[in-house]
Design a protein around this motif. Structure first.
Motif, PDB file in Angstrom:
ATOM      1  N   GLY A 155       0.804  -1.269  -0.190  1.00 34.87           N
ATOM      2  CA  GLY A 155      -0.193   0.146   0.075  1.00 34.87           C
ATOM      3  C   GLY A 155       0.803   1.267  -0.212  1.00 34.87           C
ATOM      4  O   GLY A 155       0.225   2.500  -0.016  1.00 34.87           O
ATOM      5  N   GLN A 156       2.083   1.197  -0.035  1.00 35.07           N
ATOM      6  CA  GLN A 156       2.816   2.464  -0.077  1.00 35.07           C
ATOM      7  C   GLN A 156       3.746   2.507  -1.379  1.00 35.07           C
ATOM      8  O   GLN A 156       4.094   1.488  -2.013  1.00 35.07           O
ATOM      9  N   LEU A 157       3.791   3.669  -1.967  1.00 31.08           N
ATOM     10  CA  LEU A 157       4.489   3.669  -3.265  1.00 31.08           C
ATOM     11  C   LEU A 157       5.888   4.105  -2.854  1.00 31.08           C
ATOM     12  O   LEU A 157       6.273   5.201  -2.282  1.00 31.08           O
ATOM     13  N   PHE A 158       6.778   3.484  -3.672  1.00 29.33           N
ATOM     14  CA  PHE A 158       8.235   3.677  -3.351  1.00 29.33           C
ATOM     15  C   PHE A 158       8.784   4.265  -5.105  1.00 29.33           C
ATOM     16  O   PHE A 158       8.620   3.258  -5.880  1.00 29.33           O
ATOM     17  N   ARG A 159       9.029   5.411  -5.116  1.00 24.78           N
ATOM     18  CA  ARG A 159       9.678   6.091  -6.274  1.00 24.78           C
ATOM     19  C   ARG A 159      11.294   5.885  -6.086  1.00 24.78           C
ATOM     20  O   ARG A 159      11.813   6.383  -4.992  1.00 24.78           O
ATOM     21  N   PHE A 160      11.936   5.761  -6.980  1.00 22.84           N
ATOM     22  CA  PHE A 160      13.318   5.456  -7.169  1.00 22.84           C
ATOM     23  C   PHE A 160      13.996   6.846  -7.839  1.00 22.84           C
ATOM     24  O   PHE A 160      13.607   6.955  -9.021  1.00 22.84           O
ATOM     25  N   GLU A 161      15.094   7.345  -7.317  1.00 26.20           N
ATOM     26  CA  GLU A 161      15.879   8.443  -7.922  1.00 26.20           C
ATOM     27  C   GLU A 161      17.113   7.812  -8.518  1.00 26.20           C
ATOM     28  O   GLU A 161      18.150   7.509  -7.798  1.00 26.20           O
ATOM     29  N   MET A 162      17.117   7.684  -9.940  1.00 27.97           N
ATOM     30  CA  MET A 162      18.098   7.006 -10.560  1.00 27.97           C
ATOM     31  C   MET A 162      19.405   8.259 -10.892  1.00 27.97           C
ATOM     32  O   MET A 162      18.704   9.285 -11.657  1.00 27.97           O
ATOM     33  N   ASN A 163      20.775   8.147 -10.774  1.00 26.82           N
ATOM     34  CA  ASN A 163      21.480   9.245 -11.150  1.00 26.82           C
ATOM     35  C   ASN A 163      21.647   8.827 -12.468  1.00 26.82           C
ATOM     36  O   ASN A 163      22.982   8.476 -12.658  1.00 26.82           O
ATOM     37  N   LEU A 164      20.918   9.304 -13.453  1.00 25.19           N
ATOM     38  CA  LEU A 164      21.189   9.048 -14.976  1.00 25.19           C
ATOM     39  C   LEU A 164      22.497  10.019 -15.482  1.00 25.19           C
ATOM     40  O   LEU A 164      23.262   9.448 -16.231  1.00 25.19           O
ATOM     41  N   PHE A 165      22.527  11.092 -14.845  1.00 23.74           N
ATOM     42  CA  PHE A 165      23.525  11.791 -15.477  1.00 23.74           C
ATOM     43  C   PHE A 165      24.833  11.268 -14.881  1.00 23.74           C
ATOM     44  O   PHE A 165      25.812  11.131 -15.763  1.00 23.74           O
ATOM     45  N   GLY A 166      24.921  11.092 -13.730  1.00 28.33           N
ATOM     46  CA  GLY A 166      26.350  10.424 -13.449  1.00 28.33           C
ATOM     47  C   GLY A 166      26.336   9.031 -13.940  1.00 28.33           C
ATOM     48  O   GLY A 166      27.724   8.777 -14.258  1.00 28.33           O
ATOM     49  N   LEU A 167      25.495   8.198 -14.306  1.00 34.57           N
ATOM     50  CA  LEU A 167      25.524   6.819 -15.051  1.00 34.57           C
ATOM     51  C   LEU A 167      26.053   7.152 -16.333  1.00 34.57           C
ATOM     52  O   LEU A 167      26.754   6.247 -16.925  1.00 34.57           O
ATOM     53  N   THR A 168      25.733   8.231 -17.070  1.00 35.20           N
ATOM     54  CA  THR A 168      26.411   8.534 -18.531  1.00 35.20           C
ATOM     55  C   THR A 168      27.745   8.265 -18.450  1.00 35.20           C
ATOM     56  O   THR A 168      28.302   7.804 -19.591  1.00 35.20           O
ATOM     57  N   GLN A 169      28.356   8.810 -17.284  1.00 35.80           N
ATOM     58  CA  GLN A 169      29.888   8.672 -17.561  1.00 35.80           C
ATOM     59  C   GLN A 169      30.431   7.180 -17.730  1.00 35.80           C
ATOM     60  O   GLN A 169      31.481   6.867 -18.002  1.00 35.80           O
ATOM     61  N   HIS A 170      29.790   6.242 -17.082  1.00 35.92           N
ATOM     62  CA  HIS A 170      30.048   4.803 -17.200  1.00 35.92           C
ATOM     63  C   HIS A 170      29.931   4.183 -18.586  1.00 35.92           C
ATOM     64  O   HIS A 170      30.268   3.238 -18.831  1.00 35.92           O
ATOM     65  N   TYR A 171      29.257   5.081 -19.452  1.00 39.99           N
ATOM     66  CA  TYR A 171      29.163   4.559 -20.812  1.00 39.99           C
ATOM     67  C   TYR A 171      29.880   5.656 -21.804  1.00 39.99           C
ATOM     68  O   TYR A 171      29.406   6.164 -22.847  1.00 39.99           O
ATOM     69  N   TYR A 172      30.978   6.085 -21.212  1.00 39.89           N
ATOM     70  CA  TYR A 172      32.051   6.855 -22.085  1.00 39.89           C
ATOM     71  C   TYR A 172      31.555   8.235 -22.624  1.00 39.89           C
ATOM     72  O   TYR A 172      32.107   8.947 -23.485  1.00 39.89           O
ATOM     73  N   ASN A 173      30.784   8.908 -21.725  1.00 39.90           N
ATOM     74  CA  ASN A 173      30.443  10.233 -22.010  1.00 39.90           C
ATOM     75  C   ASN A 173      31.232  11.182 -21.041  1.00 39.90           C
ATOM     76  O   ASN A 173      31.711  10.881 -19.841  1.00 39.90           O
ATOM     77  N   LYS A 174      31.523  12.408 -21.387  1.00 42.95           N
ATOM     78  CA  LYS A 174      32.180  13.299 -20.571  1.00 42.95           C
ATOM     79  C   LYS A 174      31.275  13.746 -19.421  1.00 42.95           C
ATOM     80  O   LYS A 174      30.258  14.683 -20.140  1.00 42.95           O
TER      81      LYS A 174
END
Length: 251
Positions: A155-174
């Motif tokens: 009965g409780q909603l759990f929303r997740f905060e994903m650090n997509l900007f930080g994650l882009t660095q692990h896919y060779y982005n500056k």
């Protein structure tokens, strides 16, 4: 951490042993890590009666803000933590960690994020646009959308905060982030290997004339990290690359 008392070791194993012994001593001496801090619940109403004492958040609650440091989970696991935004993040377990680590094949002072390594560059529109395209691509993934919109449990909603900007660095982005990891072994790997962009492979540095690799470490402070210090988490995410990683935002 550059203190002016750096040491050179004959091999990475000796360096790791020294750093980890130093870390355990620092963890033992850190009084903030001996007892879990008491954190009051935020009142849902402004009409608190005078003298009323807010209830404390239990240490084993998902809403306890220091769950990454105080928990009974295995040391190699990820811990679900509630952020100031109200969303949740799956962070590396820092219960037995006093340091975060970074490995580089040679010494840099200061360490500079990949976005700012060209001294004469003044504009970063192209790099930022490419990073945003990567964020949008990741956000289109069904599992990312599911976690972003939230999962209902009991009965409780759990929303997740994903650090997509930080994650882009692990896919060779500056980016303007500087990676650190909660795994000393991961940092040791990056301190002793060369990366080949053409083949996307790592190989051990065997040249005895090569300058010494570097293990940097950052001392965690539960009062300032993620608050006064611009530290953020990548942690566990839905893609096949799992990183026990924190990143600094460098402004």
């Amino acid at each position: 951490m550059v203190t002016g008392n750096e040491y050179i070791f004959p091999n990475i194993d000796d360096a790791l042993e020294y750093v980890l012994e130093n870390e355990q001593e620092a963890l033992t001496l850190d009084r903030k890590r001996q007892v879990a801090p008491c954190v009051p619940e935020q009142p849902t109403s402004s009409f608190l009666k005078p003298g009323m004492v807010p209830k404390l958040i239990p240490v084993d609650s998902l809403d306890y803000p220091y769950s990454g440091y105080f928990n009974n989970a295995p040391s190699e696991s990820f811990v679900m933590s509630r952020l100031a935004s109200g969303r949740y993040s799956l962070k590396p377990n820092l219960r037995e960690r006093k340091y975060l680590f970074r490995g580089e094949t040679e010494f840099h002072s200061p360490c500079i994020p990949s976005l700012f390594r060209k001294n004469k560059q003044k504009q970063y529109i192209e790099e930022l646009a490419i990073g945003q395209e990567m964020e949008l691509l990741m956000l289109s993934h069904p599992l990312v959308q599911l976690l972003d919109l939230g999962v209902e449990l009991n009965g409780q909603l759990f929303r997740f905060e994903m650090n997509l900007f930080g994650l882009t660095q692990h896919y060779y982005n500056k980016t303007c982030f500087l990676d650190m990891t909660s795994s000393p072994q991961v940092a040791a790997f990056f301190a002793t290997t060369d990366y080949d962009w053409k083949t996307d492979t790592y190989s051990p540095i065997l040249d005895e004339e090569h300058v010494a690799g570097i293990l940097y470490y950052y001392s965690l402070d539960i009062d300032t990290d993620f608050k006064e210090v611009p530290l953020t988490t990548i942690g566990l995410q839905v893609f096949h690359v799992v990183v026990n990683s924190m990143v600094f935002f460098i402004s």
